[in-house]
Scaffold this motif. Structure first.
Motif, PDB file in Angstrom:
ATOM      1  N   GLU A   2     -57.137 -35.753  -0.626  1.00  0.00           N
ATOM      2  CA  GLU A   2     -56.079 -35.567   0.358  1.00  0.00           C
ATOM      3  C   GLU A   2     -56.541 -35.966   1.741  1.00  0.00           C
ATOM      4  N   ILE A   3     -57.720 -35.452   2.077  1.00  0.00           N
ATOM      5  CA  ILE A   3     -58.221 -35.706   3.426  1.00  0.00           C
ATOM      6  C   ILE A   3     -58.436 -37.201   3.642  1.00  0.00           C
TER       7      ILE A   3
ATOM      8  N   LYS B  95     -48.282 -34.144   9.540  1.00  0.00           N
ATOM      9  CA  LYS B  95     -48.244 -33.204  10.661  1.00  0.00           C
ATOM     10  C   LYS B  95     -48.834 -31.862  10.256  1.00  0.00           C
ATOM     11  N   ASN B  96     -49.577 -31.287  11.165  1.00  0.00           N
ATOM     12  CA  ASN B  96     -49.948 -29.882  10.998  1.00  0.00           C
ATOM     13  C   ASN B  96     -50.047 -29.229  12.361  1.00  0.00           C
ATOM     14  N   ALA B  97     -50.341 -27.958  12.373  1.00  0.00           N
ATOM     15  CA  ALA B  97     -50.280 -27.187  13.616  1.00  0.00           C
ATOM     16  C   ALA B  97     -51.177 -27.777  14.694  1.00  0.00           C
TER      17      ALA B  97
ATOM     18  N   ASP C  49     -49.803 -31.602  16.039  1.00  0.00           N
ATOM     19  CA  ASP C  49     -48.372 -31.786  16.181  1.00  0.00           C
ATOM     20  C   ASP C  49     -48.027 -32.694  17.353  1.00  0.00           C
ATOM     21  N   PHE C  50     -48.537 -32.330  18.512  1.00  0.00           N
ATOM     22  CA  PHE C  50     -48.250 -33.069  19.740  1.00  0.00           C
ATOM     23  C   PHE C  50     -48.666 -34.521  19.616  1.00  0.00           C
ATOM     24  N   ALA C  51     -49.944 -34.685  19.278  1.00  0.00           N
ATOM     25  CA  ALA C  51     -50.487 -36.044  19.250  1.00  0.00           C
ATOM     26  C   ALA C  51     -49.758 -36.904  18.224  1.00  0.00           C
TER      27      ALA C  51
ATOM     28  N   SER D  52     -46.700 -36.599  17.094  1.00  0.00           N
ATOM     29  CA  SER D  52     -45.352 -36.978  17.547  1.00  0.00           C
ATOM     30  C   SER D  52     -45.457 -38.161  18.495  1.00  0.00           C
ATOM     31  N   ASN D  53     -46.408 -38.056  19.398  1.00  0.00           N
ATOM     32  CA  ASN D  53     -46.617 -39.178  20.327  1.00  0.00           C
ATOM     33  C   ASN D  53     -46.893 -40.452  19.558  1.00  0.00           C
TER      34      ASN D  53
ATOM     35  N   ASN E  99     -43.898 -41.881  17.909  1.00  0.00           N
ATOM     36  CA  ASN E  99     -43.017 -42.492  18.894  1.00  0.00           C
ATOM     37  C   ASN E  99     -43.568 -43.797  19.445  1.00  0.00           C
TER      38      ASN E  99
ATOM     39  N   MET F 290     -55.181 -44.550  20.047  1.00  0.00           N
ATOM     40  CA  MET F 290     -54.744 -43.222  19.647  1.00  0.00           C
ATOM     41  C   MET F 290     -55.160 -42.909  18.217  1.00  0.00           C
TER      42      MET F 290
ATOM     43  N   THR G 157     -60.669 -30.859  13.039  1.00  0.00           N
ATOM     44  CA  THR G 157     -59.872 -29.870  12.314  1.00  0.00           C
ATOM     45  C   THR G 157     -60.447 -29.586  10.946  1.00  0.00           C
ATOM     46  N   TYR G 158     -60.810 -30.662  10.309  1.00  0.00           N
ATOM     47  CA  TYR G 158     -61.210 -30.477   8.916  1.00  0.00           C
ATOM     48  C   TYR G 158     -62.674 -30.174   8.759  1.00  0.00           C
TER      49      TYR G 158
ATOM     50  N   LYS H 290     -52.452 -25.976   7.382  1.00  0.00           N
ATOM     51  CA  LYS H 290     -51.143 -26.094   6.782  1.00  0.00           C
ATOM     52  C   LYS H 290     -50.360 -27.220   7.437  1.00  0.00           C
ATOM     53  N   PRO H 291     -49.685 -28.013   6.631  1.00  0.00           N
ATOM     54  CA  PRO H 291     -48.837 -29.038   7.234  1.00  0.00           C
ATOM     55  C   PRO H 291     -47.695 -28.376   7.993  1.00  0.00           C
ATOM     56  N   SER H 292     -47.386 -28.957   9.109  1.00  0.00           N
ATOM     57  CA  SER H 292     -46.385 -28.335   9.971  1.00  0.00           C
ATOM     58  C   SER H 292     -45.011 -28.529   9.374  1.00  0.00           C
TER      59      SER H 292
ATOM     60  N   ARG I 251     -42.269 -31.541  24.249  1.00  0.00           N
ATOM     61  CA  ARG I 251     -43.577 -32.098  24.567  1.00  0.00           C
ATOM     62  C   ARG I 251     -43.619 -32.499  26.025  1.00  0.00           C
TER      63      ARG I 251
ATOM     64  N   GLU J 117     -49.684 -30.867  27.332  1.00  0.00           N
ATOM     65  CA  GLU J 117     -51.036 -31.435  27.266  1.00  0.00           C
ATOM     66  C   GLU J 117     -51.402 -31.990  28.609  1.00  0.00           C
TER      67      GLU J 117
ATOM     68  N   HIS K 290     -44.211 -44.460  26.542  1.00  0.00           N
ATOM     69  CA  HIS K 290     -43.977 -45.086  25.235  1.00  0.00           C
ATOM     70  C   HIS K 290     -44.000 -44.081  24.103  1.00  0.00           C
ATOM     71  N   SER K 291     -44.747 -42.995  24.313  1.00  0.00           N
ATOM     72  CA  SER K 291     -44.771 -41.970  23.258  1.00  0.00           C
ATOM     73  C   SER K 291     -43.532 -41.117  23.285  1.00  0.00           C
ATOM     74  N   LYS K 292     -42.669 -41.448  24.196  1.00  0.00           N
ATOM     75  CA  LYS K 292     -41.392 -40.742  24.301  1.00  0.00           C
ATOM     76  C   LYS K 292     -41.563 -39.238  24.389  1.00  0.00           C
TER      77      LYS K 292
END
Lengths: 467, 340
Positions: A21-22, A76-78, A81-83, A85-86, A89, A130, A141-142, B50-52, B60, B92, B113-115
């Motif tokens: 998985e990893i 995605k995980n806790a 999440d932020f990074a 999503s960025n 996008n 990124m 994390t892992y 855990k996956p979110s 954000r 952040e 760009h990352s919106k």
């Protein structure tokens, strides 16, 4: 063991899956980078040489990027999440920029198209950067998780070893116990059979188990008990028979003797009577009296000897006997009598006293030139009457006394020093014992050179006592 | 013979008993270790993150500064983070180190760009920067709030400004200088040759104060924001005005190098040196007594307020913020020195 194997395999598989998985995540992220770079390259190609095939390639790359983006979104995980999503996008922006560039191109706005292209290039670069940042985050994390996995596998190995040890131990133990539970009953049974074979029927056979051996043991036990009982029965019976035989033989002997003594006595008795009368007629009074005594003795002997007579009768006979003996031994025989008249009523078997006196006469008087003395005392001792017959003879050793008294039951043995055909001392003892049912009716006190004293204890029973 | 056999039998029995006891002890020990090991093994496995799965996306927000890891900006960050947590938005802190404009602008572009949902950024008075705000951010519909350093209202389309009133700040410092130095003297104002809006504001404030004191001479020295340039410009200024009594570093970054040059020439003490607190060395210089006064802003409040307004803007897109900005408190800290 099977459980152990299954457990370990499961854990192994789980670990592998986690690793996979990893790795997948990393590969996906990498995919994004390469897809976006490919897109830029293809865009560039197209902008330079706008052919249909280039356009197709471009479209294909765009699709690749989209696919990669969708895959990424699952990661995605806790923590990221932020990074993430960025990141997603950014990919979107790249696509949009690419599209804008294409639009400009199609409108023949080279400048605009170039500008958008530059921006797309920059975005692609940002994406690559990124990706690295994301990978870095992932690793952090892992890392904990990795350590956990490694730790777990180490622990599992250890567990495996311990389990194996434990299992071997348990198996050995179980095997041992199991085989013991089979062999032990068999051993015990063998031992018990051995004992029985040796003839020892006393030990109880007991086997505690719940199988056929126990059943066998129970039957063995029953057999043993039965054998034991049979043996004791046989013993008893033998004993009884023996006693019975003893009595019978005794009886027979006496009867025989009695018969023997009966055969000729009538003739003798008559002859004696005739002789007595003849002697009296010829003027020998003493001889005549003697003959009368002899006849009396003989007559007494003719009676059945197994019936009870009174002590009085016995004494009378005794006196007759002594008369005869006095005639023979004259001075050599001296008899002293002390008789209590009151106790002469007791009953005793016939011909008891005479053989004893005879013994005394034979051993104490006859051998000696000077002769000897004999005392006869009859006393009343309330519970019993004592009859004491004492002489000054050579006496007997303790052994001889014991011999006589004990062998009273054994009629086959006869004292060698009693060559008479009369009823033996042993016989008297035996009859006395049988008559009264007790052992110690007779006692002999003697010592070598000290004479012999025979003591009879005649119990006085109510039946014996005449009213 | 039998006795002997019996003795042997008894011995065997005893041996058997001790054997059994030993074996059972061994068994207990082994099973204990096995259980322990099992427990360890089960607990050792780490938790997979855990996956979110949350559907509702958090807002954000990015805070970008060009002076990362300075005391001033650390305070801004902490204020901002606390406020973001309160509103349930994820914030952040991005930025570049050591006033690196290039990197700074790159980060801005990435954010756009990352919106991201909202950007709080230190204002930079360059065309590129303003372009990004005006064109790109507006194109992606991302609200941008400037903090601490503002840009001319007419030029930029930022949503609002949160920070100190730079004009007032300049005035306060100038007043302090006057009160310390006296009504006559020579003052050097060291600022950047790039005409940054906020610096201009500060200078305007100072000039207004100084204008009321005709006997105070001012020299405005412009320089590049590099150490060597600052030093050389300070040196020039000292050459021009050897009798200079007061120095104000309009851009707090330059304070360090300026003081270094001054101290090379003579003692720092007799000079009246002032600057603002948003430089990396400002606080340190102030505590070591090299600065006579420092203008303290409210970084935490700036951080907090900026986030609050941004969230407000995100939640109610209809409501617009005050374009003039939200000003935070400033105060002047005076050094307790002995050459009064």
């Amino acid at each position: 063991m099977a459980m152990m194997w299954i457990g370990l395999t499961y854990y192994n598989q789980k670990t592998q899956n986690q690793y996979n998985e990893i790795l997948q995540r990393y590969l996906l992220m990498n995919e994004v980078t390469s897809a976006s770079q490919q897109l830029i390259t293809d865009l560039n190609n197209y902008l330079i040489t706008p052919t249909k095939s280039n356009l197709n390639r471009l479209e294909f790359s765009k699709e690749q990027v989209t696919t990669a983006k969708i895959d990424i979104m699952d990661l995605k995980n806790a923590d990221n999440d932020f990074a993430l999503s960025n990141y997603v996008n950014l990919i979107e922006s790249l696509k949009e920029t690419t599209n804008r560039s294409l639009t400009f191109k199609s409108e023949n706005d080279t400048e605009g198209s170039a500008k958008e292209f530059n921006e797309a290039t920059r975005i692609s670069k940002y994406i690559s950067e990124m990706t690295l940042t994301l990978l870095d985050t992932e690793l952090k994390t892992y890392e904990r998780f990795y350590r956990g996995i490694i730790e777990q596998s180490v622990q599992l190995k250890k567990l495996g070893l311990w389990l194996m040890l434990l299992m071997s131990f348990v198996l050995l133990f179980v095997t041992y116990w199991f085989s013991r539970s089979i062999t032990r009953p068999v051993q015990e049974l063998t031992e018990a059979a051995n004992e029985l074979a040796k003839g020892r029927f006393d030990r109880q056979i007991k086997i505690e188990s719940n199988d056929e051996i126990s059943f066998l043991a129970k039957t063995f036990e029953r057999m043993r008990v039965n054998i034991n009982n049979l043996i004791s029965d046989i013993h008893e019976k033998a004993q009884l028979e023996y006693e019975l035989q003893q009595s019978k033989l005794l009886l027979k002997e006496s009867q025989l003797k009695s018969l023997q003594s009966q055969i000729n006595p009538h003739f003798l008795y008559n002859t004696l009577n005739t002789l007595s009368k003849k002697a009296y007629l010829e003027g020998s009074e003493e001889t005549s009296e003697l003959l009368v005594s002899v006849a009396g003795l003989l007559r007494y002997n003719l009676k059945r000897i197994d019936r009870a007579v009174t002590l009085e009768e016995e004494v009378t006979v005794l006196k007759q006997y002594l008369d005869i003996q006095k005639a023979r031994f004259t001075d050599r025989l001296n008899v002293f009598m002390e008789i209590d008249e009151n106790c002469l009523r007791v009953k005793l078997p016939g011909l008891t006293l005479q053989p004893i006196i005879e013994n005394a006469v034979i051993h104490a008087v006859e051998p000696d030139e000077d002769g000897g003395r004999i005392w006869i005392k009859i006393k009343n001792n309330t519970d019993y009457v004592t009859v004491e017959i004492e002489d000054e003879g050579p006496g007997m050793t303790e052994d001889q006394i014991q011999h006589i008294l004990l062998n009273a039951g054994n009629i086959i043995e006869q004292s060698v020093s009693e060559p008479s055909t009369g009823i033996g001392f042993s016989n008297v003892v035996k009859r006395l014992r049988l008559f009264y049912g007790v052992e110690d009716v007779i006692e002999v006190v003697s010592g070598k050179g000290y004479g012999t004293k025979v003591i009879l204890k005649i119990p006085i029973h109510e039946e014996n006592e005449p009213k | 013979m039998i006795k002997y056999i019996n003795i042997v039998k008894k011995e065997i029995l005893l041996l058997r008993k001790t054997g059994i006891v030993l074996l059972s002890i061994l068994f207990v020990i082994i099973s204990y270790f096995t259980l322990l090991s099992a427990k360890n093994a089960l607990h050792a496995g780490g938790e997979m993150p855990k996956p979110s799965t949350q559907q509702q996306e958090k807002q954000r927000i990015v805070l970008i500064t060009k002076e990362l890891d300075t005391p001033f900006w650390d305070k801004v960050s902490s204020g901002a983070l606390a406020e973001a947590k309160k509103h349930g938005a994820s914030l952040e802190i991005w930025g570049s180190y050591g006033n690196n404009h290039e990197d700074f602008i790159k980060k801005f572009e990435i954010a756009i760009h990352s919106k991201v949902d909202g950007i709080i950024i230190q204002g930079l008075d360059t065309e590129e920067f303003i372009n990004l705000t005006k064109v790109k951010a507006a194109f992606y519909e991302i609200p941008v709030i400037y903090i601490t350093n503002d840009v001319n209202l007419n030029k930029s389309l930022r949503k609002t400004y949160v920070g100190s009133d730079q004009y007032l700040a300049g005035k306060m410092i100038a007043n302090q200088l006057v009160s310390d130095m006296g009504v006559r003297g020579e003052v050097v104002l060291l600022c950047e040759n790039k005409e940054e809006y906020y610096q201009q504001q500060r200078i305007e404030g100072m000039i207004e104060v100084f204008n009321s004191y005709p006997e105070i001479q001012i020299l405005i020295a412009k320089t590049e924001n590099t150490d060597e340039q600052v030093i050389s410009t300070t040196s020039d200024a000292l050459n021009q005005l050897p009798g200079a009594d007061g120095f104000i570093a309009v851009n707090a970054y330059m304070a360090g190098s300026m003081i270094e040059e001054i101290s090379r020439r003579s003692q720092v003490d007799p000079y009246f040196i002032y600057t603002f607190d948003d430089g990396p060395e400002s606080l340190a210089l102030f505590e070591t007594g090299k600065l006579d006064g420092i203008l303290e802003q409210s970084p935490k409040e700036i951080g907090r307020l900026s986030v609050e307004h941004l969230v407000e803007c995100l939640n109610n897109p209809m409501q617009s913020l005050d374009m003039n900005g939200y000003l935070t408190e400033i105060r002047l800290l005076r050094a307790v020195n002995d050459h009064e």
